[in-house]
Scaffold this motif. Structure first.
Motif, PDB file in Angstrom:
ATOM      1  N   SER A  14      -2.541  45.984 -74.816  1.00 43.70           N
ATOM      2  CA  SER A  14      -3.622  46.669 -75.506  1.00 43.70           C
ATOM      3  C   SER A  14      -4.858  46.349 -75.078  1.00 43.70           C
ATOM      4  N   GLN A  15      -5.092  46.120 -73.928  1.00 39.34           N
ATOM      5  CA  GLN A  15      -6.589  45.963 -73.172  1.00 39.34           C
ATOM      6  C   GLN A  15      -6.920  47.389 -72.869  1.00 39.34           C
ATOM      7  N   LEU A  16      -7.865  47.687 -73.674  1.00 39.83           N
ATOM      8  CA  LEU A  16      -8.623  49.003 -73.360  1.00 39.83           C
ATOM      9  C   LEU A  16      -9.390  49.151 -72.249  1.00 39.83           C
ATOM     10  N   PRO A  17      -9.781  50.283 -71.570  1.00 40.43           N
ATOM     11  CA  PRO A  17     -10.515  50.534 -70.599  1.00 40.43           C
ATOM     12  C   PRO A  17     -11.911  49.928 -70.925  1.00 40.43           C
ATOM     13  N   ALA A  18     -12.581  49.579 -69.751  1.00 32.20           N
ATOM     14  CA  ALA A  18     -14.188  49.092 -70.005  1.00 32.20           C
ATOM     15  C   ALA A  18     -15.179  50.175 -70.580  1.00 32.20           C
ATOM     16  N   PRO A  19     -15.228  51.425 -70.342  1.00 33.27           N
ATOM     17  CA  PRO A  19     -16.078  52.484 -71.105  1.00 33.27           C
ATOM     18  C   PRO A  19     -15.652  52.530 -72.375  1.00 33.27           C
ATOM     19  N   ILE A  20     -14.509  52.350 -72.896  1.00 30.78           N
ATOM     20  CA  ILE A  20     -14.097  52.554 -74.332  1.00 30.78           C
ATOM     21  C   ILE A  20     -14.553  51.216 -75.058  1.00 30.78           C
ATOM     22  N   LEU A  21     -14.374  50.017 -74.311  1.00 29.13           N
ATOM     23  CA  LEU A  21     -14.594  48.719 -74.923  1.00 29.13           C
ATOM     24  C   LEU A  21     -16.554  48.916 -75.225  1.00 29.13           C
ATOM     25  N   GLY A  22     -17.187  49.189 -74.216  1.00 24.47           N
ATOM     26  CA  GLY A  22     -18.340  49.288 -73.916  1.00 24.47           C
ATOM     27  C   GLY A  22     -19.016  50.213 -75.330  1.00 24.47           C
ATOM     28  N   CYS A  23     -18.347  51.294 -75.349  1.00 20.52           N
ATOM     29  CA  CYS A  23     -18.978  52.308 -76.312  1.00 20.52           C
ATOM     30  C   CYS A  23     -18.429  51.734 -77.779  1.00 20.52           C
ATOM     31  N   SER A  24     -17.429  51.157 -78.039  1.00 19.54           N
ATOM     32  CA  SER A  24     -17.038  50.435 -79.316  1.00 19.54           C
ATOM     33  C   SER A  24     -18.037  49.283 -79.637  1.00 19.54           C
ATOM     34  N   LYS A  25     -18.621  48.240 -78.544  1.00 20.29           N
ATOM     35  CA  LYS A  25     -19.296  47.657 -78.990  1.00 20.29           C
ATOM     36  C   LYS A  25     -20.829  48.043 -79.205  1.00 20.29           C
ATOM     37  N   LEU A  26     -21.121  48.949 -78.664  1.00 22.02           N
ATOM     38  CA  LEU A  26     -22.516  49.799 -78.823  1.00 22.02           C
ATOM     39  C   LEU A  26     -22.320  50.154 -80.287  1.00 22.02           C
ATOM     40  N   ALA A  27     -21.096  50.787 -80.584  1.00 18.87           N
ATOM     41  CA  ALA A  27     -21.089  51.470 -82.046  1.00 18.87           C
ATOM     42  C   ALA A  27     -21.265  50.403 -83.305  1.00 18.87           C
ATOM     43  N   PHE A  28     -20.595  49.145 -82.632  1.00 19.96           N
ATOM     44  CA  PHE A  28     -20.602  47.971 -83.818  1.00 19.96           C
ATOM     45  C   PHE A  28     -22.123  47.476 -83.890  1.00 19.96           C
ATOM     46  N   CYS A  29     -22.898  47.768 -83.108  1.00 19.53           N
ATOM     47  CA  CYS A  29     -24.271  47.216 -82.908  1.00 19.53           C
ATOM     48  C   CYS A  29     -25.366  48.045 -83.745  1.00 19.53           C
TER      49      CYS A  29
END
Length: 176
Positions: A14-29
């Motif tokens: 279930s580990q997502l690629p780094a760009p997807i994790l980065g974009c999701s964290k940016l969206a949650f900000c």
């Protein structure tokens, strides 16, 4: 395949690629930034409940802190499973911040829902019953959104748990 091995395999894959994790964290900000902005702009525009803008600002600041902390390397679990002092401190800080946000959320619920629905007309006879419409509705709907998302996660979690139970008991010949 046993349930423990199945869950372990799901957790590893279930580990997502780094760009997807980065974009999701940016969206949650985005929501915390909006909370800080709305709370700051309308800081003195709700005499009916003067703590609503403060609630938004503090929620936004601590939401951003939690988002930034989740990006730090100490927040990630090491591959070898070892736990160091820095990781424990980071986990304790994340836990304290999350607990504070939970308590602050409950407090904000009291402040927001206790005055539902305030007078949005600033020129009314009693100005102390006034609350800016943008401020109040933003606070109301962001708080209500948390309940909506919590309900969705609960329903989806129950469905996933039900599916795991079905998969675990699908074949009576499986050895546990």
């Amino acid at each position: 395949m046993s349930n423990n091995r199945l869950l372990g395999q799901i957790r590893r894959t279930s580990q997502l690629p780094a760009p997807i994790l980065g974009c999701s964290k940016l969206a949650f900000c985005i929501l915390p930034i909006a909370q800080i902005a709305i709370g700051s702009v309308y800081l003195n525009d709700c005499p009916r409940q003067q703590y609503i803008p403060i609630y938004l600002i503090v929620s936004g600041v601590f939401g951003l802190i939690l988002g930034v902390l989740s990006c730090l390397p100490c927040a990630q679990e090491p591959e070898d499973g070892t736990v160091n002092l820095l990781s424990r401190i980071c986990t304790a800080w994340n836990s304290l911040t999350s607990f504070f946000l939970f308590c602050w959320f409950i407090t904000g619920n009291v402040w927001i829902y206790s005055i539902y629905e305030p007078n949005y007309n600033k020129t009314a006879t009693d100005v102390n019953l006034y609350c800016n419409k943008t401020l109040y509705l933003f606070a109301f709907w962001t708080t209500t959104l948390v309940y909506i998302l919590l309900g969705l996660f609960l329903v989806i979690g129950c469905c996933v748990l039900f599916c795991f139970c079905l998969c675990g008991h699908a074949d009576p010949d499986d050895n546990l």
